[in-house]
Motif scaffolding. Structure first.
Motif, PDB file in Angstrom:
ATOM      1  N   VAL A   1      32.738  41.814  42.316  1.00  0.00           N
ATOM      2  CA  VAL A   1      32.765  40.946  43.149  1.00  0.00           C
ATOM      3  C   VAL A   1      31.791  39.940  41.927  1.00  0.00           C
ATOM      4  O   VAL A   1      30.681  40.272  41.380  1.00  0.00           O
ATOM      5  CB  VAL A   1      31.609  40.558  43.429  1.00  0.00           C
ATOM      6  CG1 VAL A   1      31.425  39.411  44.831  1.00  0.00           C
ATOM      7  CG2 VAL A   1      32.541  41.415  45.332  1.00  0.00           C
TER       8      VAL A   1
ATOM      9  N   THR B   1      28.564  34.064  43.217  1.00  0.00           N
ATOM     10  CA  THR B   1      27.736  34.283  44.400  1.00  0.00           C
ATOM     11  C   THR B   1      25.954  34.998  44.558  1.00  0.00           C
ATOM     12  O   THR B   1      25.404  33.723  44.937  1.00  0.00           O
ATOM     13  CB  THR B   1      28.062  35.553  45.050  1.00  0.00           C
ATOM     14  OG1 THR B   1      28.367  36.513  43.448  1.00  0.00           O
ATOM     15  CG2 THR B   1      29.688  36.063  45.392  1.00  0.00           C
TER      16      THR B   1
ATOM     17  N   TRP C   1      38.058  42.508  45.752  1.00  0.00           N
ATOM     18  CA  TRP C   1      37.561  41.086  44.835  1.00  0.00           C
ATOM     19  C   TRP C   1      37.824  41.555  42.854  1.00  0.00           C
ATOM     20  O   TRP C   1      36.984  40.869  42.368  1.00  0.00           O
ATOM     21  CB  TRP C   1      36.051  41.722  44.692  1.00  0.00           C
ATOM     22  CG  TRP C   1      35.701  41.593  46.178  1.00  0.00           C
ATOM     23  CD1 TRP C   1      35.550  42.417  47.211  1.00  0.00           C
ATOM     24  CD2 TRP C   1      35.282  39.716  47.054  1.00  0.00           C
ATOM     25  NE1 TRP C   1      34.846  41.888  48.364  1.00  0.00           N
ATOM     26  CE2 TRP C   1      34.696  40.782  48.083  1.00  0.00           C
ATOM     27  CE3 TRP C   1      34.784  38.775  45.622  1.00  0.00           C
ATOM     28  CZ2 TRP C   1      34.077  39.927  49.092  1.00  0.00           C
ATOM     29  CZ3 TRP C   1      34.234  38.273  47.289  1.00  0.00           C
ATOM     30  CH2 TRP C   1      34.201  37.863  48.597  1.00  0.00           C
TER      31      TRP C   1
ATOM     32  N   TYR D   1      39.779  34.775  46.575  1.00  0.00           N
ATOM     33  CA  TYR D   1      37.589  34.940  46.764  1.00  0.00           C
ATOM     34  C   TYR D   1      37.555  34.121  48.258  1.00  0.00           C
ATOM     35  O   TYR D   1      36.821  34.747  49.443  1.00  0.00           O
ATOM     36  CB  TYR D   1      36.911  34.473  45.435  1.00  0.00           C
ATOM     37  CG  TYR D   1      35.914  35.569  44.848  1.00  0.00           C
ATOM     38  CD1 TYR D   1      37.354  36.483  44.397  1.00  0.00           C
ATOM     39  CD2 TYR D   1      35.315  34.861  44.734  1.00  0.00           C
ATOM     40  CE1 TYR D   1      36.658  37.469  43.837  1.00  0.00           C
ATOM     41  CE2 TYR D   1      34.836  36.276  43.316  1.00  0.00           C
ATOM     42  CZ  TYR D   1      35.248  37.659  43.159  1.00  0.00           C
ATOM     43  OH  TYR D   1      35.641  38.580  41.981  1.00  0.00           O
TER      44      TYR D   1
ATOM     45  N   HIS E   1      39.264  36.832  50.860  1.00  0.00           N
ATOM     46  CA  HIS E   1      38.248  37.950  50.573  1.00  0.00           C
ATOM     47  C   HIS E   1      36.534  37.934  51.560  1.00  0.00           C
ATOM     48  O   HIS E   1      35.977  38.405  52.519  1.00  0.00           O
ATOM     49  CB  HIS E   1      37.866  38.786  49.309  1.00  0.00           C
ATOM     50  CG  HIS E   1      39.213  39.158  48.370  1.00  0.00           C
ATOM     51  ND1 HIS E   1      40.474  39.591  49.701  1.00  0.00           N
ATOM     52  CD2 HIS E   1      39.061  38.380  47.081  1.00  0.00           C
ATOM     53  CE1 HIS E   1      40.831  39.590  48.662  1.00  0.00           C
ATOM     54  NE2 HIS E   1      40.633  39.287  47.497  1.00  0.00           N
TER      55      HIS E   1
END
Lengths: 494, 958
Positions: A85, A90, A355, A365, A368
């Protein structure tokens, strides 16, 4: 439940009882003997000498074992996001990247894992401050972002490999090579389990498929097979729970015939623990046959729970299936299963199923995150509401991070093992802390650098296990999860 | 960056130096014992002292303190505190760099003392150390083999030969007695499982029971050792150690299609009783010894394939280092019983193996690459000649067939596109380049496994081997599977194919070295006819001459529309042809298919995954910038060093010669111990792959040396050791934990060991000693230590007693999963027939994926070496063995075969008798008979078979 005296036990149970001086037990509906308490309840296991692996009683591989020191957490849920990721989309907010968007990184590498590097690229999602801490978290994961105040982030993790296979090995086993025991295997080897009717260690693959390094992530390596993660999910139940095409009557006949055979054999070979252990294992299997279907039956979950997790989302079947896996994870923890691994992301697929956003990061993304976000956040909330977070550790991890620049000619980021983020929450974890940092573009860890060894050592510590003392001899080396490395990340401990 | 306290102290000491510190009123120059050591003891010894030496640094012994420490040594520079890493570490301003890593660190005063001590010359008097460095070479297994005499025992009747005298002497020392001899049938079953991995047949049981000749036991052993089943059983033990598998491991875990010849080599070597020294040499340098396939040993590990390795230089270096490390690890563990690879990052903590030793070992194999190489056996040479001949025939057949394909664009409707092979024929035209553009597929990104271009009288002009080059619109690259270069490499199939990077479209251009006349293009998605997705359904073929202008020569517009339901379409349309023409086509097509099939088979015959050899890499002691490290054997065990110029094969030859000599103290000991372990479940040295200082000491050191000596004296014959062991009185003992063997031989002379175990001893009443309390692990062998059968033996035996075991030997493995390699998501085969009923050693071993039923029985996953199988007991094993389709199917087959043998009209009692005899090698007792009959009468033989397969008696060595 009727109390029974030792005379009613199967010879296998009786041998164990004689040995353990136990007096009473109860029988199951199947007529097999419940050794649950027997196997789970007695603390006769000697604590190990320092540095010498644990001695596992073969008759009771899952019986609870004392930790090295009192641990804050009893159980663990690991949310494992396969494919790496991006920290930049994030948890690791880098406003500087916005300024540098589409400019080359001066002095940056010409070639990274997959090929030539392109220009720097801004975070692909908006960030905003969250909660009391005001920590900036991305809009990609709005539900998880709401929990920011409860999470303890480590932003400065590093991996020893920039290749998924070895790096998932490294995250899960502490070694980049194949064949070493996984974290869950180490934990169940160290602590056993609180529930003898279910596997001690359950791995729940993503509904879209198993992660890139497959069963290595829950393999026992050279530890006894008893400590392998058992795979099950809301879609695929445990294998071989029942004999296909065999009537109940025939099944029961075969079972009781086997019991009598083994009983007579044991009478001829008294005092043999191995034989008694096998007999006990069939009795445990019979218990499991009853417990697992009950466990996996989500029919008893009320509608509002299904809704909270997103398990009722008919427009997004992958999300609904992942949500059901999350509910399954909670049910396992509720029942005292020691270690649950919840995978989000499947195998290598050009980023379509996990990812690994090399080419079309944002597009992929979006998909996901929609699967991960609501169910995972609901799981943490649900655990807290039920008081389970008091002694459950929740870990969110991924094998490495991604580069601050796009790959040349693509809209995605390449592998980056030099600085990425994972977090923990729950038992023993200090809430709302952000520890360590990457540079201002998020490329490399620069402050409080922690190889993943440290992260794993900290997980063991929270369970009351000293990563230097949890050892197993293999081909001449006292092996550990952390090899010869590992320092606790004390800053995230409560 | 200089820590603040340090600046102060440095200034102080510099100032103080010329003048007497006493006169100045400051602290006198620190004394090591009085002032310095207490500080080190307080802060450092926990991690850098007698028990731990983190980062290789030890500070409690003078020599080590001045010389040890990975990366930072020397840590103490007398007179130069500012440059001494020791002082820099303790005084670092940044908490993350400071030592010790936890707690508050040293006080300013303590830092000042240490700094002053270093600046004053770091005087560390001799003889004050409380600890001593051990000589790591002073270890039993590094010393030459001894030739012990078998000891004399008080009981002279029991021993049958020297092994027993060694064992009995030890038992007598502990005041124990051996167990009585096992019944004949128990020994027969035990030795049969042990040597061939299968139980004796009822006929063999009966014959042995009736054989009263004095050498009846010897005859059984000879028969078992002569059986080809022996090699199959014992090869598995070896394959465990070398972690053999048929996939490459790691994330992609693709098939390693030609690895199995090594597995077959191991089976043959055991069956032939290849002398062990020869066996070792063949595996290290078989290419020089006429055993090409044996070097598969070098490349058994997981490896990253080129496509999985990062494009950046550090990734490439690391991958190569990892690959070499696995080879060194394998050699060290397997042959020498040493964990050499610990020394990759630092000198071995316990064994006398330095990092220099490690890289010197690497240099022996620095020219080994993981890969296939053409075999140089006569068989393979024949295969290559055959391949050349087949290729010629294939070309001729194609040429003839071409006459029957309609010309493109000639107004004739051509057959629809198919996945396997398509022909586009057009009028001969000059071309420098040919472009194949795909406009649509039946699914996903288009795939072409080969694009062939022919002229009126030429072979395939597109072959890379003929100088043609290819370019494309973009590629999906998957290691060992999809790559642009596969488009014209002359090899067919999905694993040698090109895939576009775009769904439904893409183009490839073949460029010839010079202009050619072309008239025919042959292409397909998968000529091996396995896959039917990714088929280009709309395409155009264009050519350009030297002038560079493209013109179209064929496209899909005159083909019948693609119909996925039509599986039969091939490249020829028979409509409108005469029966004679149709016959001719059919004959040619059939011939072609046969040729292609044989080509594939012959290709397999001459290429094997046994390593490729090239000019060795220059090996350096990593990250130290040292000069090249030439090959050299472990310095603790020898002093052979080769020059860096030594060619590749000679390096391995020298290594092999050093490993496989009687003078090497480890080689014979390690293998003799492995053989002992595979017979008794535990070795004389419990840690079979670790004879180093962390390994366990031998329970019977003299016996081990005697066995190793006997091994060498017999010409390194493994079968000789088997005979000695299985015919010994030790091996023939009963496995029972009964009290018959517990009587003390001489209660007047209890050993110290026993006294420690029971402090109240001796007491006349305690003359009966319970060996379970003294030696529950049976290391002293007061009985035969029974154990559960391994996964392979259970599966093979279920098949054997059901009359279904397929004894075909050798060759490509049968499938346990729906695919032979790949990313993940292996779906297990649940129902087996034909090939799938072969012995499990012949299964195609997918690394990491444990077989769905038997994998839970501690089957190694071929990630790391397995010296000894664990024997765990889990409820998952019970579920698998009781409920799996495999068990149910064998139970059903067993029932049918027993019914057949019993004959029509035989009563259930007879069937139950037979069922017991087949599975357990004995008749049921009346009580067992009654139990079984009650079930059989209601439910048939199925549940009885299922119960027998799950019974402890079936699953344990007697």
């Amino acid at each position: 439940m009727t109390p029974h005296s030792a005379e009613h036990l199967s010879p296998g149970g009786r041998t164990l009882l004689d040995r353990r001086q136990f007096l009473s037990q109860s029988a199951t509906a199947l007529g097999s003997i419940a050794l649950t308490n027997l196997l789970g309840g007695d603390g006769l296991l000697a604590s190990p000498a320092p540095g010498a692996g644990l001695r596992i009683d073969p008759t009771r591989p899952y019986s609870p074992r004392p930790s090295h020191f009192p641990g804050k957490a009893k159980n663990v849920v690991v949310i494992f996001c396969a494919g790496a990721v991006s920290q930049l989309e994030t948890w690791d907010y880098k406003p500087e990247l916005i300024k540098w968007d589409d400019k080359p990184l001066p002095g940056g590498p010409a070639v990274t894992f997959q090929g030539p590097a392109g220009n720097l690229a801004r975070p692909q999602y908006e960030f905003r401050p969250r909660g009391r801490t005001g920590k900036w978290v991305s809009d990609l994961i709005p539900h998880l972002a709401e929990l920011t105040d409860d999470l303890a982030f480590v932003h400065s993790l590093t991996s020893k490999s920039n290749t998924h296979g070895p790096a998932e090995n490294f995250l899960s086993t502490g070694f980049v090579l194949d064949g070493f025991p996984s974290l869950g295997s180490w934990v169940t080897y160290g602590l056993g389990s609180e529930n003898q009717n279910l596997p001690a260690y359950v791995a729940i693959p993503d509904p879209r498929g198993v992660p890139q390094n497959g069963s290595n992530n829950w393999g026992p390596g050279f530890l006894p097979a008893a400590f392998q993660g058992t795979t099950m999910s809301s879609k695929d139940p445990v294998r071989h729970l029942a004999a296909p095409g065999i009537s109940d009557a025939e099944d029961a006949a075969a079972r009781s015939l086997l019991q009598r055979m083994n009983a007579r054999h044991l009478e001829r070979h008294p005092a043999d623990d191995k034989l008694a252990a096998r007999i006990a294992s069939y009795e445990l299997a019979a218990r499991m046959q009853l417990s697992v279907p009950e466990l996996s039956d989500l029919g008893s979950e009320p509608a509002h729970v299904l809704k909270a997790y997103g398990a009722d989302d008919t427009r997004n079947p992958d999300k609904a299936a992942f949500a059901k896996n999350c509910i399954l994870a909670r049910r396992l923890i509720e029942r005292g299963v020691r270690f649950v691994q919840l995978f989000n992301g499947a195998y290598a697929s050009g980023g379509k199923l996990n990812w690994d956003g090399h080419n079309a990061l944002k597009e992929q993304y979006d998909i996901h995150a929609a699967i991960l976000d609501q169910p995972a956040a609901a799981l943490i909330r649900d655990l807290r509401q039920r008081g389970l977070l008091e002694d459950t550790l929740v870990v969110w991890c991924t094998e490495f991070g991604r580069m601050p620049f796009f790959q040349k000619g693509s809209l995605g980021r390449d592998h980056n093992p030099d600085g990425f983020t994972c977090w923990m929450t729950g038992a023993g974890v200090k809430p709302g802390v952000s520890h360590g940092a990457t540079d201002e573009l998020g490329q490399k860890a620069v402050q409080a650098i922690h190889p993943l060894y440290d992260f794993n050592a900290t997980i063991l510590h929270l369970l009351g296990l000293d990563h230097e003392r949890l050892t197993f001899e293999h081909n001449g080396v006292q092996r550990r999860l952390t090899n010869v490395e590992g320092h606790l990340i004390r800053q995230i401990l409560a | 960056m200089r820590p603040a306290p340090f600046v102060f102290v440095a200034a102080l000491t510099a100032f103080a130096a010329p003048i007497s510190s006493v006169a100045f009123g400051a602290t006198p120059s620190p004394d090591f014992v009085r002032d310095v050591r207490p500080i080190l003891e307080k802060h450092c010894y926990e991690c850098h002292g007698p028990t731990k030496q983190k980062s290789g640094l030890r500070l409690d012994v003078k020599h080590a303190a001045f010389h040890s420490g990975d990366g930072s040594a020397p840590n103490i520079l007398p007179g130069r505190a500012a440059d001494s890493p020791l002082i820099q570490f303790i005084a670092a301003a940044n908490v993350d760099d400071r030592m010790p890593p936890e707690g508050d660190g040293l006080t300013a005063a303590e830092i000042a003392t240490l700094t002053a001590w270093v600046d004053a010359g770091a005087v560390w008097p001799e003889g004050v150390d409380t600890a001593q460095l051990e000589d790591k070479r002073d270890h039993w297994s590094f010393k030459p083999l001894t030739s012990p005499e078998p000891p004399t025992t008080r009981d002279s009747a029991w021993p049958r030969h020297p092994i027993d005298r060694f064992v009995l002497a030890k038992l007598e020392q502990e005041s124990l007695r051996p167990s009585p001899e096992a019944p004949r049938d128990a020994w027969l079953r035990r030795v049969s499982f042990d040597l061939i991995g299968l139980p004796p047949s009822p006929a063999q049981v009966a014959a042995f029971a009736a054989d009263r000749r004095p050498d009846a036991y010897e005859r059984v052993v000879e028969e078992l050792l002569a059986s080809p089943r022996y090699g199959e059983r014992w090869a598995q033990h070896w394959l465990d150690v070398v972690r053999y598998a048929d996939t490459h491991g790691f994330e992609v875990n693709t098939e390693r299609p030609n690895a199995w010849p090594y597995r077959d080599y191991v089976i043959r070597a055991f069956n032939r009783d290849t002398p062990y020294d020869r066996f070792v040499k063949e595996q290290l340098v078989g290419d020089a010894l006429g055993e090409d396939t044996a070097t598969g040993f070098l490349v058994t590990a997981s490896v990253l394939l080129p496509g999985q390795i990062g494009k950046d230089e550090p990734s490439k270096r690391l991958a190569r280092q990892d690959a070499l490390d696995e080879i060194v690890t394998n050699i060290g563990q397997t042959f020498l019983g040493l964990s050499v690879s610990c020394a990759r990052c630092h000198d071995h903590k316990f064994d006398p193996i330095s990092a220099k030793d490690y890289y010197a070992m690497q240099a022996f194999v620095a020219g080994v690459e993981y890969g296939e190489r053409p075999l140089r056996t006569p068989d393979a040479e024949a295969a290559r000649r055959e391949i050349a001949a087949l290729r010629t025939r294939l070309a001729a057949a194609d040429q003839e067939l071409a006459h029957f394909s309609p010309l493109a664009g000639a107004g004739v409707v051509r057959p629809m596109v198919n996945a396997r092979e398509n022909v586009d024929r057009f009028a001969p035209v000059k071309a420098r380049r040919l472009r194949f553009t795909i406009r649509a597929t039946n699914s996903l990104e288009p795939c072409l496994d080969e694009l062939e271009i022919f002229g009126p009288a030429s072979g395939n002009l597109a072959l890379a081997g003929n100088g043609a080059t290819v370019t494309s619109s973009g590629d999906t690259i998957v290691a060992d599977r999809h790559d642009l270069k596969h488009l014209n490499d002359g090899q067919y199939g999905n694993t040698r194919s090109w895939v576009s990077n775009e769904s439904g479209r893409g183009w490839v251009v073949v460029e010839f070295p010079a202009e050619q006349i072309v008239e025919r293009v042959v292409w397909g998605r998968d000529r091996l006819a396995r896959l039917t997705d990714r088929v280009p359904t709309d395409y155009v073929i264009e050519v350009a001459g030297d002038n560079g202008e493209w013109r179209s020569v064929a496209d899909a517009s005159d083909r019948l529309p693609f119909d996925p339901a039509d599986k039969k379409s091939d490249a020829f349309r028979r409509a409108g042809l005469t029966p004679a023409e149709t016959d001719a086509i059919d004959k040619l097509v059939t011939e072609r298919r046969n040729i292609e099939r044989r080509l594939a088979a012959e290709t397999d015959r001459q290429r094997v995954f046994v390593g490729k050899f090239r000019t060795p890499d220059v090996i350096r002691h990593l990250s130290r910038g040292d000069p090249e490290q030439p090959p050299a054997v472990l310095s603790a065990l020898g002093n052979i060093t080769l020059t860096p110029a030594t060619p590749e094969q000679q390096r391995r030859q020298a290594l092999a010669d050093w490993v496989a000599t009687p003078e090497n103290p480890l080689t014979a000991r390690v293998m003799a111990n492995r053989i002992w372990q595979w017979h008794f479940g535990t070795g004389l040295v419990e840690t079979a792959s670790d004879f180093g200082r962390m390994g366990t000491k031998p329970s019977h050191p003299e016996l081990l040396d005697w066995l190793a000596g006997e091994f060498i004296r017999s010409g390194w014959s493994m079968k000789h050791l088997h005979r000695l062991i299985v015919l010994s009185a030790t091996y023939r003992q009963s496995a029972a934990i009964a009290d018959r063997g517990l009587r003390s031989v001489d209660s007047a002379t209890p050993s110290t060991h026993a006294s420690a175990a029971s402090p109240s001893f001796p007491n006349p009443q305690s003359a009966i000693r319970n060996p379970q309390l003294i030696d529950a692990d049976v290391r002293l062998l007061w009985r035969f230590p029974s154990r559960r059968l391994e996964a392979e033996a259970i599966r093979d035996t279920m098949l054997a007693v059901s009359g279904r075991l397929n004894l075909t030997m050798y060759g490509r493995g049968f499938d346990l999963f729906d695919k032979r390699g790949g990313l993940a998501g292996f779906k297990p085969v649940e129902s087996f027939k034909g090939e799938g009923l072969r012995r499990m050693v012949y299964a195609h071993k997918v690394r990491r994926e444990r077989e769905a039923v038997f994998g839970a029985f501690d089957c190694p996953d071929a990630g790391q070496s397995t010296a000894r199988r664990r024997e765990s007991t889990t409820p998952i094993q019970a579920l698998n063995l009781f409920n799996s389709r495999f068990t149910l199917e064998q139970a059903e087959a067993f029932a049918a075969d027993v019914a057949r043998e019993a004959g029509p009209g035989a009563d259930a009692s007879r069937q139950v008798q037979l069922a017991y005899t087949r599975t357990l090698g004995r008749a049921p007792t009346p009580a067992e008979q009654a139990d079984a009959l009650a079930v059989v009468r209601t439910h048939g033989l199925g549940p009885l078979a299922r119960a027998l397969f799950n019974s402890n008696e079936f699953l344990f060595l007697p």
